[in-house]
Motif scaffolding. Structure first.
Motif, mmCIF file in Angstrom:
data_model
loop_
_atom_site.group_PDB
_atom_site.id
_atom_site.type_symbol
_atom_site.label_atom_id
_atom_site.label_comp_id
_atom_site.label_asym_id
_atom_site.label_seq_id
_atom_site.Cartn_x
_atom_site.Cartn_y
_atom_site.Cartn_z
ATOM 1 N N ALA A 54 0.823 -1.210 0.000
ATOM 2 C CA ALA A 54 0.000 0.000 0.000
ATOM 3 C C ALA A 54 0.855 1.257 0.000
ATOM 4 O O ALA A 54 0.500 2.273 -0.620
ATOM 5 N N LEU A 55 1.999 1.210 0.667
ATOM 6 C CA LEU A 55 2.884 2.378 0.720
ATOM 7 C C LEU A 55 3.295 2.819 -0.681
ATOM 8 O O LEU A 55 3.254 4.013 -1.014
ATOM 9 N N ALA A 56 3.656 1.855 -1.520
ATOM 10 C CA ALA A 56 4.059 2.170 -2.893
ATOM 11 C C ALA A 56 2.865 2.607 -3.737
ATOM 12 O O ALA A 56 2.948 3.571 -4.509
ATOM 13 N N VAL A 57 1.757 1.903 -3.599
ATOM 14 C CA VAL A 57 0.569 2.209 -4.402
ATOM 15 C C VAL A 57 0.041 3.604 -4.081
ATOM 16 O O VAL A 57 -0.296 4.382 -4.986
ATOM 17 N N ASN A 58 -0.024 3.945 -2.806
ATOM 18 C CA ASN A 58 -0.523 5.267 -2.414
ATOM 19 C C ASN A 58 0.401 6.372 -2.893
ATOM 20 O O ASN A 58 -0.056 7.459 -3.259
ATOM 21 N N GLY A 83 -1.900 7.846 -5.548
ATOM 22 C CA GLY A 83 -2.749 8.520 -4.577
ATOM 23 C C GLY A 83 -3.670 9.560 -5.167
ATOM 24 O O GLY A 83 -4.806 9.732 -4.706
ATOM 25 N N ALA A 84 -3.214 10.260 -6.188
ATOM 26 C CA ALA A 84 -4.021 11.336 -6.762
ATOM 27 C C ALA A 84 -4.899 10.879 -7.921
ATOM 28 O O ALA A 84 -5.779 11.622 -8.358
ATOM 29 N N SER A 85 -4.678 9.681 -8.410
ATOM 30 C CA SER A 85 -5.382 9.251 -9.618
ATOM 31 C C SER A 85 -6.355 8.104 -9.406
ATOM 32 O O SER A 85 -7.148 7.793 -10.288
ATOM 33 N N LYS A 86 -6.282 7.425 -8.241
ATOM 34 C CA LYS A 86 -7.191 6.320 -7.948
ATOM 35 C C LYS A 86 -7.903 6.582 -6.634
ATOM 36 O O LYS A 86 -7.317 7.154 -5.708
ATOM 37 N N LYS A 100 -7.175 -0.070 -2.961
ATOM 38 C CA LYS A 100 -7.292 -1.305 -2.167
ATOM 39 C C LYS A 100 -7.434 -2.514 -3.088
ATOM 40 O O LYS A 100 -6.746 -3.535 -2.890
ATOM 41 N N ASP A 101 -8.297 -2.409 -4.071
ATOM 42 C CA ASP A 101 -8.508 -3.522 -5.003
ATOM 43 C C ASP A 101 -7.216 -3.850 -5.754
ATOM 44 O O ASP A 101 -6.914 -5.029 -6.007
ATOM 45 N N TRP A 102 -6.477 -2.817 -6.110
ATOM 46 C CA TRP A 102 -5.234 -3.011 -6.871
ATOM 47 C C TRP A 102 -4.158 -3.679 -6.005
ATOM 48 O O TRP A 102 -3.434 -4.555 -6.465
ATOM 49 N N LEU A 150 -4.734 -5.692 -3.425
ATOM 50 C CA LEU A 150 -5.148 -7.080 -3.247
ATOM 51 C C LEU A 150 -4.914 -7.894 -4.515
ATOM 52 O O LEU A 150 -4.515 -9.071 -4.442
ATOM 53 N N HIS A 151 -5.132 -7.285 -5.666
ATOM 54 C CA HIS A 151 -4.911 -7.975 -6.934
ATOM 55 C C HIS A 151 -3.449 -8.393 -7.075
ATOM 56 O O HIS A 151 -3.157 -9.541 -7.464
ATOM 57 N N ASN A 152 -2.535 -7.502 -6.762
ATOM 58 C CA ASN A 152 -1.118 -7.811 -6.935
ATOM 59 C C ASN A 152 -0.610 -8.810 -5.904
ATOM 60 O O ASN A 152 0.225 -9.658 -6.217
ATOM 61 N N LEU A 153 -1.120 -8.741 -4.695
ATOM 62 C CA LEU A 153 -0.742 -9.738 -3.693
ATOM 63 C C LEU A 153 -1.314 -11.102 -4.036
ATOM 64 O O LEU A 153 -0.666 -12.133 -3.815
ATOM 65 N N ASP A 154 -2.500 -11.128 -4.597
ATOM 66 C CA ASP A 154 -3.085 -12.395 -5.040
ATOM 67 C C ASP A 154 -2.275 -12.980 -6.203
ATOM 68 O O ASP A 154 -2.101 -14.206 -6.287
ATOM 69 N N MET A 155 -1.753 -12.117 -7.064
ATOM 70 C CA MET A 155 -0.998 -12.566 -8.228
ATOM 71 C C MET A 155 0.273 -13.322 -7.820
ATOM 72 O O MET A 155 0.716 -14.239 -8.509
ATOM 73 N N VAL A 156 0.863 -12.944 -6.677
ATOM 74 C CA VAL A 156 2.069 -13.638 -6.211
ATOM 75 C C VAL A 156 1.757 -14.645 -5.107
ATOM 76 O O VAL A 156 2.668 -15.166 -4.455
ATOM 77 N N GLY A 157 0.472 -14.918 -4.874
ATOM 78 C CA GLY A 157 0.090 -15.933 -3.903
ATOM 79 C C GLY A 157 0.267 -15.534 -2.457
ATOM 80 O O GLY A 157 0.568 -16.378 -1.602
ATOM 81 N N MET A 158 0.062 -14.227 -2.147
ATOM 82 C CA MET A 158 0.253 -13.766 -0.772
ATOM 83 C C MET A 158 -1.003 -13.160 -0.167
ATOM 84 O O MET A 158 -0.939 -12.489 0.859
ATOM 85 N N SER A 159 -2.156 -13.401 -0.755
ATOM 86 C CA SER A 159 -3.394 -12.816 -0.237
ATOM 87 C C SER A 159 -3.817 -13.431 1.099
ATOM 88 O O SER A 159 -4.656 -12.868 1.806
#
Length: 284
Positions: A100-104, A108-111, A117-119, A121-130
């Protein structure tokens, strides 16, 4: 596909101290296509990480330049995401919070908050860490930490993914699993990847091309080997593939033979060498 998505043009790097100047990189020239997977291999001290740092913007070339998607690289930026051998996670943040630190920071200004949050979770799910969203880095294994580091890098949607020996500190089984994950993700997302490795099998398995560096100082690109193996790749099947094994031999030959650079002798050294030869002849 752009044939000149990443351009490394005549890059030299000299590190200066009070008494000495060390010429680490000498005339590095390389172009990378969009969506290409490039591995850089060579012995320790050949400037691989220095080259990666120049591409990331963490260090500035003494001369020459780096161009990514038409823009010169002269500082770090979110269009380049770097994954280190050490996972580099913040120990007081959870798995979710580290991504979240990197995503925000990037979006932060465009999403909206929900989109971010969805993004994540999507990336953590992609690497099997959800399944481990609330765990701290100290509570997960080394391989899991690297998965989170990769998820964090991918979540930035970088134009270029930079991997600095991302599997080097892992055990063989975990390393193999993560290599499979990276191949799957790269096939799905068509990322452009520049990876440093010391592992010949890893380089052949993952890469479209292998860039082989000569020994330092004044290291340069000695050879570039194109890997013409169909994707998706299966490590078990490739183990008995004649072409795969020829690629392995070609890299090993370079590392053990062709990469050696003989520095020119100074006049004094040349004279001493001749004197030693004369003595051997006299003794004979």
């Amino acid at each position: 596909m752009s044939d000149r998505y990443l351009i490394i043009d005549n890059v030299n790097k000299i590190f200066h101290s009070k008494k000495t100047a060390t010429h680490v990189l000498d005339s590095i020239n390389l172009t990378v296509k969009r969506g290409e997977y490039i591995s850089i291999i060579g012995h320790s001290g050949c400037g691989k990480s220095t080259l990666l740092n120049a591409v990331s913007g963490l260090t500035t070339a003494t001369s020459g330049y780096v161009i990514l998607d038409g823009k010169e690289v002269n500082a770090p930026g979110p269009d380049r995401a770097l994954v280190f051998q050490n996972h580099s996670l913040l120990p007081w943040l959870s798995v979710y919070e580290n991504v979240a630190l990197a995503v925000n920071k990037v979006f932060g200004a465009s999403k909206s908050a929900q989109e971010r949050k969805d993004w994540i979770l999507h990336n953590l799910d992609m690497v099997g860490m959800s399944h481990a969203l609330t765990r701290l880095p100290a509570e997960i294994s080394g391989g899991m930490k690297q998965r989170v580091g990769i998820a964090r890098a991918l979540a930035m949607q970088p134009k270029l993914l930079l991997l600095d020996e991302p599997f080097g500190a892992l055990d063989a089984l975990t390393r193999a699993h993560l290599q499979e994950e990276v191949m799957r993700i790269q096939a799905d997302l068509n990322n452009t990847v520049l990876m440093i490795t010391h592992d010949v099998d890893e380089a052949v398995l993952l890469s479209d091309r292998i860039v082989m560096m000569t020994n330092g100082p004044r290291a340069t690109i000695g050879e570039v080997l194109e890997i013409n193996l169909d994707r998706p790749r299966n490590r078990i099947e490739l183990a008995s593939d004649p072409l795969y094994n020829e690629y392995r031999r070609a890299v090993l030959r370079f590392l053990h033979e062709k990469q050696q650079k003989v520095a020119p002798l100074t006049p004094e050294a040349s004279e001493n060498k001749q004197s030693e030869a004369d003595q051997r002849v006299s003794v004979g």
